[in-house]
Design a protein around this motif. Structure first.
Motif, mmCIF file in Angstrom:
data_model
loop_
_atom_site.group_PDB
_atom_site.id
_atom_site.type_symbol
_atom_site.label_atom_id
_atom_site.label_comp_id
_atom_site.label_asym_id
_atom_site.label_seq_id
_atom_site.Cartn_x
_atom_site.Cartn_y
_atom_site.Cartn_z
ATOM 1 N N LEU A 37 0.829 -1.191 0.000
ATOM 2 C CA LEU A 37 0.000 0.000 0.000
ATOM 3 C C LEU A 37 0.867 1.245 0.000
ATOM 4 O O LEU A 37 2.005 1.236 0.451
ATOM 5 C CB LEU A 37 -0.905 -0.015 1.232
ATOM 6 N N SER A 38 0.326 2.341 -0.475
ATOM 7 C CA SER A 38 1.048 3.606 -0.474
ATOM 8 C C SER A 38 1.348 4.054 0.940
ATOM 9 O O SER A 38 0.579 3.816 1.858
ATOM 10 C CB SER A 38 0.197 4.677 -1.175
ATOM 11 N N THR A 39 2.493 4.721 1.122
ATOM 12 C CA THR A 39 2.824 5.254 2.435
ATOM 13 C C THR A 39 2.488 6.735 2.553
ATOM 14 O O THR A 39 2.930 7.399 3.474
ATOM 15 C CB THR A 39 4.326 5.055 2.736
ATOM 16 N N GLY A 40 1.689 7.269 1.624
ATOM 17 C CA GLY A 40 1.205 8.623 1.779
ATOM 18 C C GLY A 40 2.221 9.669 1.357
ATOM 19 O O GLY A 40 3.249 9.384 0.767
ATOM 20 N N ALA A 41 1.923 10.924 1.666
ATOM 21 C CA ALA A 41 2.688 12.048 1.158
ATOM 22 C C ALA A 41 3.896 12.413 2.013
ATOM 23 O O ALA A 41 4.686 13.254 1.638
ATOM 24 C CB ALA A 41 1.774 13.271 1.021
ATOM 25 N N LEU A 42 4.039 11.809 3.187
ATOM 26 C CA LEU A 42 5.133 12.176 4.075
ATOM 27 C C LEU A 42 6.402 11.441 3.682
ATOM 28 O O LEU A 42 6.740 10.401 4.237
ATOM 29 C CB LEU A 42 4.765 11.848 5.532
ATOM 30 N N ASP A 43 7.137 11.995 2.723
ATOM 31 C CA ASP A 43 8.419 11.403 2.356
ATOM 32 C C ASP A 43 9.493 11.894 3.311
ATOM 33 O O ASP A 43 9.216 12.624 4.273
ATOM 34 C CB ASP A 43 8.767 11.711 0.905
ATOM 35 N N ALA A 44 10.733 11.499 3.057
ATOM 36 C CA ALA A 44 11.817 11.841 3.989
ATOM 37 C C ALA A 44 12.006 13.350 4.112
ATOM 38 O O ALA A 44 12.245 13.860 5.217
ATOM 39 C CB ALA A 44 13.118 11.182 3.536
ATOM 40 N N ALA A 45 11.897 14.070 2.993
ATOM 41 C CA ALA A 45 12.080 15.523 3.047
ATOM 42 C C ALA A 45 10.997 16.178 3.887
ATOM 43 O O ALA A 45 11.274 17.061 4.718
ATOM 44 C CB ALA A 45 12.092 16.097 1.631
ATOM 45 N N ALA A 46 9.736 15.758 3.686
ATOM 46 C CA ALA A 46 8.635 16.339 4.450
ATOM 47 C C ALA A 46 8.745 15.977 5.928
ATOM 48 O O ALA A 46 8.482 16.807 6.805
ATOM 49 C CB ALA A 46 7.303 15.860 3.882
ATOM 50 N N THR A 48 11.522 15.268 7.604
ATOM 51 C CA THR A 48 12.636 16.019 8.177
ATOM 52 C C THR A 48 12.240 17.470 8.436
ATOM 53 O O THR A 48 12.581 18.047 9.473
ATOM 54 C CB THR A 48 13.847 15.959 7.243
ATOM 55 N N ALA A 49 11.496 18.044 7.509
ATOM 56 C CA ALA A 49 11.059 19.431 7.678
ATOM 57 C C ALA A 49 10.095 19.566 8.848
ATOM 58 O O ALA A 49 10.053 20.612 9.524
ATOM 59 C CB ALA A 49 10.408 19.930 6.392
ATOM 60 N N ARG A 60 17.248 15.991 24.075
ATOM 61 C CA ARG A 60 16.366 16.679 23.122
ATOM 62 C C ARG A 60 15.648 15.616 22.310
ATOM 63 O O ARG A 60 16.258 14.905 21.506
ATOM 64 C CB ARG A 60 17.156 17.619 22.216
ATOM 65 N N ILE A 61 14.340 15.493 22.554
ATOM 66 C CA ILE A 61 13.570 14.401 21.974
ATOM 67 C C ILE A 61 13.008 14.833 20.614
ATOM 68 O O ILE A 61 12.219 15.772 20.524
ATOM 69 C CB ILE A 61 12.429 13.975 22.903
ATOM 70 N N ALA A 62 13.435 14.130 19.575
ATOM 71 C CA ALA A 62 12.942 14.395 18.225
ATOM 72 C C ALA A 62 11.560 13.779 18.060
ATOM 73 O O ALA A 62 11.316 12.648 18.488
ATOM 74 C CB ALA A 62 13.902 13.818 17.193
#
Length: 326
Positions: A37-46, A48-49, A60-62
């Motif tokens: 299935l598709s993993t949606g619009a949240l790619d690595a760049a999005a 990370t941003a 510092r909790i990411a």
């Protein structure tokens, strides 16, 4: 001995039957459907941003957040990070304030000097993080070692848990699974990151091979993607000491003695289990379904491997919405 054979050490064959929400046979699991299935619009760049850090005594909790309203907390496993849940966040942010942190010792969280990274430390960190984010209670969604942390969190803070959705993970009767022993042994010798993770990071085809992270823990041969390999493994190779500390924190039964407390929990709990997983015991889903006082049973996903929640976020979202009543 091949790495894959080492990771299979001590485990039997996969479960053969699948069950739906009502207990009927589930024969249409996503692993049978072919394409992931598709993993949606949240790619690595999005992703990370969108990443933010919250300062705590633990470091510092990411974390990445999407949505608003009642909170849902997504807990990843080893050696992944919150990026594992990108598809689920994309699908569930219309219903919840979805929060996906990186655990202490993994991902992009910056661990404070001298801070431990055991599952018990993770529980204390998460409680503190939720306080700082103004969150009183959560719907917990967890996978792999994150599932052990979720159970410990539910024992320590039962009133902060509205519901619990567990995918393939530790159980008191299988913690740590025998398959993890080679990883722990190499971590103790300071060799796991350099001998396993670094070669996978340098050669993505190797990472997706039967001897790699993909072949061992992902359902489809084209997973994890190139960007996922970079997101997961780069911080672990660059911070080998903390990576090894995380693995060593799993070298005991951290769930010993939790069964009685889990039985008393008043939160509805649903178990989703990929039958292609040969890391955790095939007996664990039924054990877990029988432990929780408000169990909603087991759904088996035919042929899906350990990290299937990343590959099949529509299934996670479907079950989460049903559990949450939205």
């Amino acid at each position: 001995m091949q790495r894959r054979d080492m990771l299979k050490l001590g485990l039997g064959s996969m479960a053969a039957l699948a069950a739906g929400w009502t207990g009927r046979a589930w024969s249409g699991g996503p692993a049978q459907a072919g394409a992931p299935l598709s993993t949606g619009a949240l790619d690595a760049a999005a992703w990370t941003a969108a990443r933010r850090w919250t300062q705590t005594p633990f470091g510092r909790i990411a974390h990445v957040e999407r949505g608003a309203g009642p909170a849902a907390l997504f807990l990843h496993g080893f050696p992944l990070n919150g990026f594992q849940w990108r598809g689920a966040l994309e699908r569930l942010s219309a219903h919840r304030r979805c929060i996906a942190p990186d655990m202490l010792g993994l991902g992009y969280t910056e661990v404070a000097e001298g801070q431990g990274v055991t599952p018990a430390d993770q529980v204390r960190m998460l409680a503190d993080l939720l306080d700082r984010l103004g969150v009183d209670s959560v719907d917990l969604v967890a996978n792999d070692s994150g599932g052990a942390v979720a159970q410990l969190f539910a024992v320590a803070h039962p009133r902060r848990v509205r519901s619990l959705l567990l995918t393939n993970c530790d159980a008191e009767t299988d913690c740590p699974p025998p398959a993890l022993k080679p990883v722990i042994d190499l971590a103790r010798e300071g060799r796991f990151a350099t001998e396993w993770l670094a070669p996978w990071l340098a050669d993505h085809a190797l990472a997706r091979s039967p001897q790699g992270l993909g072949g061992m823990t992902f359902t489809h041969p084209h997973n994890p993607t190139d960007e996922a390999i970079e997101m997961y493994l780069r911080p672990l190779v660059d911070n080998a000491a903390r990576t090894h500390a995380y693995a060593l924190g799993l070298d005991s039964n951290v769930l010993a003695g939790v069964e009685a407390a889990l039985k008393q929990g008043g939160y509805p709990t649903r178990i989703l289990w990929g039958t292609g997983d040969d890391i955790f015991s095939k007996d664990s889903p039924d054990y877990l379904a029988g432990v929780f006082g408000e169990s909603r049973g087991v759904r088996r996903i035919d042929g899906a491997k350990l990290f299937w929640p990343e590959e099949f976020p529509d299934l996670v979202a479907e079950e989460a919405r049903r559990l949450w009543g939205v």
